[in-house]
Design a protein around this motif. Structure first.
Motif, PDB file in Angstrom:
ATOM      1  N   PHE A 136       0.839  -1.202   0.000  1.00 19.46           N
ATOM      2  CA  PHE A 136       0.000   0.000   0.000  1.00 19.46           C
ATOM      3  C   PHE A 136       0.870   1.248   0.000  1.00 19.46           C
ATOM      4  N   GLU A 137       1.909   1.261   0.833  1.00 19.21           N
ATOM      5  CA  GLU A 137       2.792   2.432   0.896  1.00 19.21           C
ATOM      6  C   GLU A 137       3.547   2.623  -0.411  1.00 19.21           C
ATOM      7  N   ARG A 138       3.846   1.531  -1.105  1.00 16.56           N
ATOM      8  CA  ARG A 138       4.548   1.651  -2.388  1.00 16.56           C
ATOM      9  C   ARG A 138       3.616   2.103  -3.505  1.00 16.56           C
ATOM     10  N   ASN A 139       2.382   1.665  -3.475  1.00 19.32           N
ATOM     11  CA  ASN A 139       1.463   1.891  -4.602  1.00 19.32           C
ATOM     12  C   ASN A 139       0.629   3.155  -4.490  1.00 19.32           C
ATOM     13  N   TYR A 140       0.380   3.627  -3.268  1.00 18.14           N
ATOM     14  CA  TYR A 140      -0.578   4.710  -3.072  1.00 18.14           C
ATOM     15  C   TYR A 140       0.100   5.960  -2.535  1.00 18.14           C
ATOM     16  N   GLN A 141      -0.434   7.088  -2.925  1.00 15.88           N
ATOM     17  CA  GLN A 141       0.135   8.385  -2.561  1.00 15.88           C
ATOM     18  C   GLN A 141      -0.932   9.237  -1.887  1.00 15.88           C
ATOM     19  N   GLN A 171      -0.180   6.045  -7.133  1.00 19.30           N
ATOM     20  CA  GLN A 171       0.797   7.063  -7.491  1.00 19.30           C
ATOM     21  C   GLN A 171       1.418   6.887  -8.874  1.00 19.30           C
ATOM     22  N   ARG A 172       1.256   5.734  -9.508  1.00 20.25           N
ATOM     23  CA  ARG A 172       1.817   5.569 -10.850  1.00 20.25           C
ATOM     24  C   ARG A 172       0.735   5.294 -11.893  1.00 20.25           C
ATOM     25  N   ILE A 173      -0.533   5.512 -11.530  1.00 18.25           N
ATOM     26  CA  ILE A 173      -1.640   5.321 -12.471  1.00 18.25           C
ATOM     27  C   ILE A 173      -2.327   6.670 -12.668  1.00 18.25           C
ATOM     28  N   ASP A 174      -1.674   7.568 -13.413  1.00 19.15           N
ATOM     29  CA  ASP A 174      -2.196   8.894 -13.739  1.00 19.15           C
ATOM     30  C   ASP A 174      -2.748   9.615 -12.509  1.00 19.15           C
ATOM     31  N   PRO A 175      -1.912   9.852 -11.497  1.00 20.49           N
ATOM     32  CA  PRO A 175      -2.416  10.464 -10.268  1.00 20.49           C
ATOM     33  C   PRO A 175      -2.984  11.861 -10.463  1.00 20.49           C
TER      34      PRO A 175
END
Length: 604
Positions: free
Chosen positions: A168-173, A208-212
């Motif tokens: 979660f910490e790696r994927n979400y911002q 964070q890497r899917i068109d934030p």
């Protein structure tokens, strides 16, 4: 290499389809904090049932738009009914896969259980909420015909996304959306002028890497989260969204972002349009390096509604509701008077007494607070039983106390007061026989007792946020103190006084067993002093929604008793520790100011 990495992750675990229960850890990888992109891999044709479950869980941790690869592990009907955008469950130690098919002999069917320790959930509005407890969710698989024979597929997946904390910490911002504070009910109109345009942060999470950038704009247009909705307003018209054919938003080479809107925004007036543009600009500034310097809103036919630059946005909607403080304050150890030192980090000027009775030592103080305009102060007497207010810009005698506590013990009595953005004063009376949270209009007059429905414990400290919407409370129960964030709700009361409540309390530092001191340190961030279970004292930043941030722990300091921070994050932290009054400038180590002093505070 990345594809190979994805293949390795997708097949990193296996488990027999029959036999006793065993456990497989799905997402506890040593490199999960890295910024390497993870690509999901579709299911192999010969994958066993547990490999399908494991591959599905790994696909949930990948940077796959719309979770298209994860859907390949599902039956067609299950994919149509699965909505990953509706919820995300964050687990501390999983998800783990446990065989759950003991005694189930149905041909072509398997059942497994996903288990773990739940930390939080993220809802459809992308709002984070701590939600500690045990997690167990059944996953059912069935065999269906494939191109080359029978294959396993999941026909009953878990609702939403299930993911481990590290992934979660790696994927979400984390991103702050911004809305306007609604004027409180029950206050005179004149007192609200000039403060209605302040912005309130509404924290959410995006991938964070899917068109934030595009996803953040969509989230802002969709309106405030449910927790904040009742006390803020938005300039976005009802139903206004991105134009239907808009796939992605990208700033041009001059860092200008064009936002095409649907027909619901076509008749938007200029003033409201610039307010909406200001909301977008400040929201995108919090999206790390979005680079957006200017926003243009467009009608459905491509014509311009309005355009606003970052430099002009502050004139439309003040981003920082707290003025830059000129001084930091504390109670000196010798005369128990209120002193101040320049807010400039690089200043070496010695602390000096404030102007007025609080600086003359007429009444020895245990604690004090300074109004946000730094013109008035509030002080608690040394025995904790009397609350005074006085000017900090003119001399004069100290009048009678504004409030008295009936507390018998000097360790109880009044907490350190807190001034809100309108110049009103909040304080907790910690008398064990009559605990109360009190509000005084402009620091004087008849106090209003604030309702705190759902409070489980007694209030030991109170700090009102600069936005005037949220309040932080230290709540004691059973000898342990926790940090709670509440929303301030206003209603018309009797006798011209407002009816005030602190509602929907959230736990803001669930990872800490005990919190002993706290202060607001940003638009939706606090700095706290406390300890985790079995741990030693530490200082760290926490978010108002209770979410954790990697690397949020501060440099160590011995025996911290109080902490003070400015909502302007450029200002240094100030603390009372075993070393006296100390200060932490940005990028430096703790520096001792004086050896003898207590109760450091910033305005507010």
């Amino acid at each position: 290499m990345l594809a190979a990495c994805g293949a390795l992750l997708a097949g990193c675990a296996s488990m027999p389809d029959e036999g006793n229960m065993k456990k497989v850890d799905a997402s506890q990888r040593p490199d999960s904090q890295s910024q390497v992109r993870v690509y999901a891999m579709p299911p192999p044709e010969d994958a066993g049932a547990v490999d399908i479950v494991q591959g599905f869980l790994e696909a949930l941790t990948s940077d796959d738009p719309d979770f298209a690869i994860a859907r390949k592990y599902l039956t067609k009907k299950a994919s149509d009914n699965w909505h990953p955008e509706r919820s995300t469950t964050v687990l501390a130690d999983g998800p783990n896969t446990v065989a759950d098919n003991v005694g189930n002999d149905n041909e072509g069917e398997r059942t497994y259980a996903l288990t773990g320790r739940r930390l939080a959930t993220v809802n459809e509005q992308r709002a984070y909420k701590p939600d500690a407890g045990a997690y167990r969710q059944a996953v059912h698989l069935t065999q269906q015909n494939g191109p080359n024979g029978r294959v396993w597929r999941i026909d009953a997946p878990p609702p939403g996304v299930v993911i481990g904390e590290s992934d979660f910490e790696r994927n979400y911002q984390a991103v702050n959306k911004y809305y306007f504070a609604s004027p409180p009910k029950g206050l005179g109109t004149a007192r609200q002028v000039g403060r209605q345009q302040g912005l309130v942060a509404d924290p959410i999470f995006v991938r964070q890497r899917i068109d934030p950038l595009t996803e953040t704009v969509k989230a802002l247009l969709g309106g405030p989260t449910n927790w904040l909705r009742q006390v803020v307003r938005t300039a976005v018209p009802e139903g206004a969204r991105l134009a239907p054919d808009t796939k992605s938003l990208t700033p041009d080479d001059k860092n200008k972002l064009v936002v095409p809107l649907n027909a619901r925004a076509d008749t938007l007036g200029h003033d409201r349009c610039t307010e909406m543009a200001a909301q977008l600009l400040f929201t995108l500034q919090d999206l790390t390096a979005s680079g957006v310097e200017q926003v243009e809103l467009q009608r459905t036919n491509g014509s311009q509604l309005c355009v606003l630059s970052k430099d002009r946005a502050e004139t439309v909607a003040p981003h920082r509701t707290a003025d830059l403080p000129a001084y930091q304050y504390f109670v000196d150890g010798a005369k128990k008077r209120l002193v101040r030192m320049p807010g400039n980090t690089g200043s070496n000027a010695a602390p000096e007494p404030v102007t007025g009775p609080f600086g003359e030592g007429e009444q020895p103080l245990r604690s004090a607070a300074v109004s946000r305009d730094e013109e008035r102060g509030a002080g608690v007497s040394l025995d904790g039983r009397r609350l005074y207010t006085a000017s900090l810009v003119s001399k004069g005698s100290l009048g009678g106390p504004e409030l008295r506590s009936r507390s018998k013990s000097e360790s109880d009595g009044f907490s350190t007061p807190s001034w809100d953005v309108r110049g009103d004063l909040w304080v907790a009376d910690r008398d064990p026989k009559r605990p109360r949270l009190l509000w005084l209009a402009e620091g004087t007059g008849e106090p209003v007792q604030v309702n705190v429905p759902g409070l489980d414990g007694s209030i030991k400290a109170v700090r009102v946020a600069a936005d005037g919407v949220r309040v932080a409370l230290l709540v004691e129960k059973g000898g342990k103190t926790s940090l709670r964030i509440g929303r301030i709700d206003w209603a018309d009361g009797k006798g011209g006084q407002p009816d005030i409540s602190i509602v929907e309390l959230l736990e803001a530092a669930p990872q800490m067993e005990e919190v002993t001191a706290m202060s607001w340190a940003g638009v939706s961030r606090l700095v706290v002093v406390g300890r985790e279970s079995g741990g030693v004292q530490q200082m760290r930043y926490v978010q108002s929604d209770g979410s954790a941030r990697t690397g949020a722990t501060l440099p160590g300091l011995t025996g911290v008793k109080e902490i003070a921070a400015s909502e302007d994050e450029r200002q240094p932290l100030v603390a009372h520790s075993d070393d006296g009054i100390v200060r932490l400038p940005s990028g430096a180590q703790w520096q001792t100011v004086v050896k003898d002093g207590a109760k450091p505070v910033y305005p507010g």
